[in-house]
Each structure stands twice: as structure tokens, then as C-alpha cells.
Design a protein around this motif. Structure first.
Motif, PDB file in Angstrom:
ATOM      1  N   ARG A   1      42.711 -12.672   1.166  1.00  0.00           N
ATOM      2  CA  ARG A   1      41.549 -12.941   0.322  1.00  0.00           C
ATOM      3  C   ARG A   1      41.916 -13.885  -0.819  1.00  0.00           C
ATOM      4  O   ARG A   1      41.100 -14.720  -1.230  1.00  0.00           O
TER       5      ARG A   1
ATOM      6  N   ILE B   1      39.129  -7.825  11.313  1.00  0.00           N
ATOM      7  CA  ILE B   1      38.503  -7.243  10.118  1.00  0.00           C
ATOM      8  C   ILE B   1      39.069  -7.895   8.861  1.00  0.00           C
ATOM      9  O   ILE B   1      38.325  -8.284   7.953  1.00  0.00           O
ATOM     10  N   ARG B   2      40.376  -8.034   8.808  1.00  0.00           N
ATOM     11  CA  ARG B   2      41.007  -8.590   7.605  1.00  0.00           C
ATOM     12  C   ARG B   2      40.620 -10.056   7.397  1.00  0.00           C
ATOM     13  O   ARG B   2      40.468 -10.506   6.258  1.00  0.00           O
TER      14      ARG B   2
ATOM     15  N   GLU C   1      37.217  -9.795   5.840  1.00  0.00           N
ATOM     16  CA  GLU C   1      37.365  -9.305   4.461  1.00  0.00           C
ATOM     17  C   GLU C   1      37.908 -10.400   3.549  1.00  0.00           C
ATOM     18  O   GLU C   1      37.542 -10.485   2.372  1.00  0.00           O
TER      19      GLU C   1
ATOM     20  N   ARG D   1      33.341  -0.126   5.862  1.00  0.00           N
ATOM     21  CA  ARG D   1      34.473  -0.942   5.413  1.00  0.00           C
ATOM     22  C   ARG D   1      34.050  -2.401   5.264  1.00  0.00           C
ATOM     23  O   ARG D   1      34.441  -3.082   4.305  1.00  0.00           O
ATOM     24  N   LEU D   2      33.281  -2.898   6.227  1.00  0.00           N
ATOM     25  CA  LEU D   2      32.651  -4.213   6.119  1.00  0.00           C
ATOM     26  C   LEU D   2      31.153  -3.990   5.914  1.00  0.00           C
ATOM     27  O   LEU D   2      30.543  -3.232   6.670  1.00  0.00           O
TER      28      LEU D   2
ATOM     29  N   ARG E   1      28.114  -8.767   4.311  1.00  0.00           N
ATOM     30  CA  ARG E   1      29.261  -9.651   4.561  1.00  0.00           C
ATOM     31  C   ARG E   1      29.119 -10.331   5.920  1.00  0.00           C
ATOM     32  O   ARG E   1      29.379 -11.535   6.058  1.00  0.00           O
TER      33      ARG E   1
END
Length: 354
Positions: free
Chosen positions: A233, A271-272, A275, A305-306, A310
């Protein structure tokens, strides 16, 4: 669009085979990817490629990004009768951005003739390390300003003919001695050096309006000591989005490359990436891994989580790029395809650098 379809839009997937089989069409209908990527395993004659891309688009409920790596030189998926284009190194050495733009426009004509609308190029890496095992021949050179000029000329040449350019590999893979296909390279430079060399072509290309960038699987401790750029990020949001002002598409390099896969399975990596601020998850092979990544993202949304918001932010960026570039065109006839692919004008242009 359902949430599952919206999640599918966040993926560009590779596949096996070079014909529009019922299984392939079912794969596209079921997973609803935002795009697909073509490799040598998918490529036949120009007419066969056109038939494949047409069938893929017909099977999809939304227009597909159909991507390929057609840089020139050693990274050129399309072989004869397509024009064999010179490497970025040779193009940079010629010193003419007008020639670079003309080559890119000609590449785009051949891509569009067979239904390919996204090119994973230009390479914006600055080759400062002669021992770099993956960038040799693929970079325009060792001067960041020269790389920026040619990279901008190349992406504008593609855009002129309706092909989406994907600049790579952010934030800069030019000074590495490890191939990120095989392991995770480390870039040891401080922020001053990164800003003046590695970042410079990306910053210039962003200012010039490049529509998409691909991430690099690199560990850069000056920016993030823990996560490689693709999953960071600090790098994708704080640096690229906020400091550099990039509003276009952020696409991962293949999440099954060892630079990521050695430490992070595809579902968690997908996912990361999201994110971190990425938009499109690239998984170039292995249907089981692709399904795992799609399921993991869906579960991350279901558990909170998401956020759905987003997902929608990236979905909106993807929809905008498709609206800007993916104009529906009638399928070209065999005569029209062969009038473009490997034509005399393109051969003469390529031969100017032979």
C-alpha cells in the motif's frame, strides 16, 4: 452487475489452447474476467487468432481486455507472418521518438487487426545494471529522461490506433540482478536515487496520460521493508496514487511468478494487491490457482476484509478504460487482416533499424 461479476472484472487470466472450444467459452462465461492474456500457446495463424479473440468477446457479457506482450526484440509473442520488430534497446539507440511512435502505431495496427486491444508495453525500466538478467534489450537505455521520451512516444503510438498501453514495471526493475520470475529481487537504493532514476519515466508517463501501469515484484526497503511493490500500500497508494497522482489502471505482474508465489499464495496475493491499491489481478496460467484467487477475493468481500466500495472503485476505473478504448468493431476479413499483418510498410519500418 452482481458482486461476483464485479469481482471477475478485477482479473486478467491466461488459458490453455488456441481454439475457441466450448470449454474455453464456458470458462469466460463462468469466471467473467475483465480480460485475458495471450501467450505462444494460444497463437496460431493471424486468421486463427482473430477467430479466437472474436469468440472470447462473444462469450463475455462485457467487453474483454485482450492483452499480449508485444514489446519487440526477444519479448514478442506474435511471430511471422507478423512483423518482427526491433528491441527497445535498438529503438532507443536510434534516438528518434518519431520513429518510436511510428513503430508503436504499426504494432497496434497488427494487434487490432486480430482483435488484441491491450499491449503490456512500453518498458519504462531504466537499465543501469548491465548484469540485469531480465531487462537486457528490453529497456530503451540507461538515461531516465531518454527512457521517458521513448516510453511516452510508444504509448501514444499505441493509443493512436486504439490499443491500451501498459507501462512496466513500476516502480522500476532496471537495477536488479535477480529475475523476479525466479525469486524476489531487492533494490537497495535510497529515495533520492529512486526519485531521480527509477521513478522518472513513470512520473513523466503519468503526466503524459498513460492509461495503465504494471507492478514489479521487487522488495524496496526505502519504500516498504515488508511487502514487495505489487502488494505494498505504501508503494501503490501512498506513492503511486497520492504522491505521483496516477488515476489509471494498476495491473499486477503475474502473481504466480516466484517473486510473489514463494511467499504468498495466489488468493492472499490477489487480496493484498487490491488492498494496496491495485485494480487488475494477473494470473497467467493454472486454472486452479485462478479459481482460488477469485474465491479468496469474494470471501474477503463477504467477511468485510475488502469492502464492496473498494471493489467498485477498481470496477469504475476498469469500466472507464473499456469505455475509452474498447470500441466495438466488426471482425476483420481475412483479406483485411493480411493487408495489415507483416505488410510492406511495416517491414520497411522495422528494417530501418536492422
Amino acid at each position: 452487475m452482481t458482486l461476483l461479476e464485479a469481482i471477475g472484472q478485477l482479473f486478467i487470466l491466461g488459458f490453455e489452447g488456441n481454439r475457441p472450444s466450448e470449454a474455453l467459452k464456458a470458462f469466460v462465461r463462468e469466471l467473467a474476467p475483465g480480460g485475458v492474456i495471450l501467450f505462444g500457446r494460444n497463437l496460431g495463424s493471424p486468421e486463427e487468432i482473430a477467430a479466437l479473440t472474436h469468440a472470447l468477446q462473444a462469450a463475455s457479457s462485457t467487453p474483454l481486455f485482450i492483452a499480449i506482450d508485444q514489446e519487440g526484440g526477444k519479448v514478442a509473442r506474435l511471430q511471422a507472418p507478423f512483423t518482427r520488430w526491433p528491441s527497445a534497446e535498438a529503438v532507443g539507440a536510434a534516438g528518434s521518438t518519431e520513429l518510436t511512435a511510428a513503430i508503436a502505431a504499426s504494432i497496434a495496427r497488427e494487434l487490432m487487426a486480430v482483435g488484441i486491444n491491450m499491449n503490456m508495453a512500453p518498458v519504462l525500466d531504466v537499465l543501469t545494471n548491465p548484469a540485469n538478467p531480465v531487462m537486457a534489450g528490453r529497456s530503451y537505455g540507461s538515461d531516465p529522461h531518454m527512457v521517458a521520451r521513448h516510453g511516452i512516444a510508444f504509448f501514444r503510438g499505441l493509443a493512436e490506433r486504439g490499443v491500451i498501453a501498459v507501462g512496466k514495471h513500476f516502480p522500476g526493475h532496471g537495477d536488479t540482478t535477480v529475475d523476479s520470475h525466479l525469486a524476489l529481487p531487492l533494490v537497495p537504493h535510497d529515495l533520492d536515487r529512486l526519485s531521480t532514476v527509477e521513478f522518472a519515466p513513470f512520473a513523466a508517463s503519468i503526466s503524459a496520460g498513460i492509461p495503465a501501469l504494471m507492478t514489479a515484484h521487487l522488495l524496496i526497503p526505502a519504500l516498504d521493508r515488508e511487502w514487495p511493490a505489487t502488494l505494498s500500500r505504501r508503494i501503490l497508494t501512498d506513492l503511486l496514487r497520492q504522491q505521483m497522482g496516477f488515476e489509471g489502471l494498476v495491473i499486477s505482474d503475474d502473481l504466480l511468478m516466484q517473486g510473489i508465489a514463494d511467499n504468498t499464495p495466489p488468493g492472499e496475493a490477489a487480496i493484498r494487491l487490491l488492498e494496496a491499491g491495485g485494480d487488475l489481478v494477473l494470473v497467467c496460467h493454472d486454472e486452479a490457482a485462478q479459481r482460488e484467487a477469485l474465491r479468496a477475493v469474494a470471501e474477503a468481500v463477504e467477511t468485510g476484509r475488502l469492502s464492496e466500495a473498494r471493489v467498485r472503485v477498481s470496477g469504475d476505473r476498469i469500466a472507464k478504460a473499456k469505455a475509452d478504448y474498447l470500441r466495438e468493431k466488426p471482425r476483420a476479413s481475412t483479406e483485411e487482416i493480411m493487408a495489415v499483418v507483416g505488410c510492406d510498410a511495416h517491414q520497411r519500418l522495422a528494417e530501418r533499424l536492422a
